[in-house]
Design a protein around this motif. Structure first.
Motif, PDB file in Angstrom:
ATOM      1  N   PHE A   1      -2.857   9.797  52.216  1.00 24.47           N
ATOM      2  CA  PHE A   1      -2.207  10.402  51.054  1.00 24.47           C
ATOM      3  C   PHE A   1      -3.223  11.085  50.134  1.00 24.47           C
ATOM      4  O   PHE A   1      -2.880  12.004  49.411  1.00 24.47           O
ATOM      5  CB  PHE A   1      -1.403   9.355  50.267  1.00 24.47           C
ATOM      6  CG  PHE A   1      -0.167   8.887  50.972  1.00 24.47           C
ATOM      7  CD1 PHE A   1       1.055   9.488  50.729  1.00 24.47           C
ATOM      8  CD2 PHE A   1      -0.217   7.841  51.886  1.00 24.47           C
ATOM      9  CE1 PHE A   1       2.207   9.059  51.385  1.00 24.47           C
ATOM     10  CE2 PHE A   1       0.915   7.401  52.541  1.00 24.47           C
ATOM     11  CZ  PHE A   1       2.134   8.015  52.295  1.00 24.47           C
TER      12      PHE A   1
ATOM     13  N   ALA B   1       3.877  10.955  47.985  1.00 21.12           N
ATOM     14  CA  ALA B   1       4.491  11.115  49.305  1.00 21.12           C
ATOM     15  C   ALA B   1       5.307  12.407  49.374  1.00 21.12           C
ATOM     16  O   ALA B   1       5.340  13.072  50.420  1.00 21.12           O
ATOM     17  CB  ALA B   1       5.371   9.913  49.618  1.00 21.12           C
TER      18      ALA B   1
ATOM     19  N   VAL C   1       5.128   9.537  56.599  1.00 22.93           N
ATOM     20  CA  VAL C   1       5.543   8.769  55.407  1.00 22.93           C
ATOM     21  C   VAL C   1       6.421   7.602  55.854  1.00 22.93           C
ATOM     22  O   VAL C   1       6.246   6.473  55.386  1.00 22.93           O
ATOM     23  CB  VAL C   1       6.262   9.670  54.384  1.00 22.93           C
ATOM     24  CG1 VAL C   1       6.883   8.842  53.260  1.00 22.93           C
ATOM     25  CG2 VAL C   1       5.282  10.696  53.811  1.00 22.93           C
TER      26      VAL C   1
END
Length: 139
Positions: free
Chosen positions: A109, A114, A129
């Motif tokens: 990330f 996200a 994700v």
């Protein structure tokens, strides 16, 4: 005669599945406070006019008059899985629904939310994700 009816039945099933999928996607978009443009990207780059037509059709008739592609149905499936995982992981809905917009320091990330990852538009971005959340849940 049976074969003549089969395509109509298949088309109705696909149309029904598309309507159900889009209702779910619109509900998730509402909960995550997404713009139409963001949802269109998550659905694979659907033109905004198409997305808005689907919304209008669902509002007016309760169904859409088109069948989503396999890719679009898969994307909605990932969104549903992400939404479900978040509501399992977080004790209240605001935390769960806000997670997609909060910065994330988990590997992959790089401090980005996200949603930023998912908005890159690739199926793999949604899948990654979802996998992250499944791993977090211990799946």
């Amino acid at each position: 005669m049976e074969t003549a009816r089969q395509p109509d039945t298949d088309a109705r099933r696909r149309g029904h599945a598309s309507s159900v999928a889009l209702k779910a996607a619109f509900k998730i978009a509402e909960r995550w406070e997404l713009t139409d443009a963001q949802l269109a990207t998550l659905l694979g780059g659907v033109p905004l006019a198409t997305l808005r037509r689907w919304k209008r059709q669902l509002r007016q008739a309760g169904q859409v008059r088109t069948a989503l592609t396999r890719d679009q149905l898969d994307r909605v499936s990932y969104l549903l899985g992400i939404h479900k995982a978040l509501h399992i992981l977080f004790p209240n809905a605001a935390q769960a629904d806000g997670w997609v917009k909060r910065p994330n320091t988990a590997p992959g990330f790089d401090g980005r939310p996200a949603l930023d990852i998912m908005l890159q538009g690739g199926m793999d971005d949604l899948r990654n994700v979802r996998r992250h959340l499944d791993a977090w849940r211990g799946w």
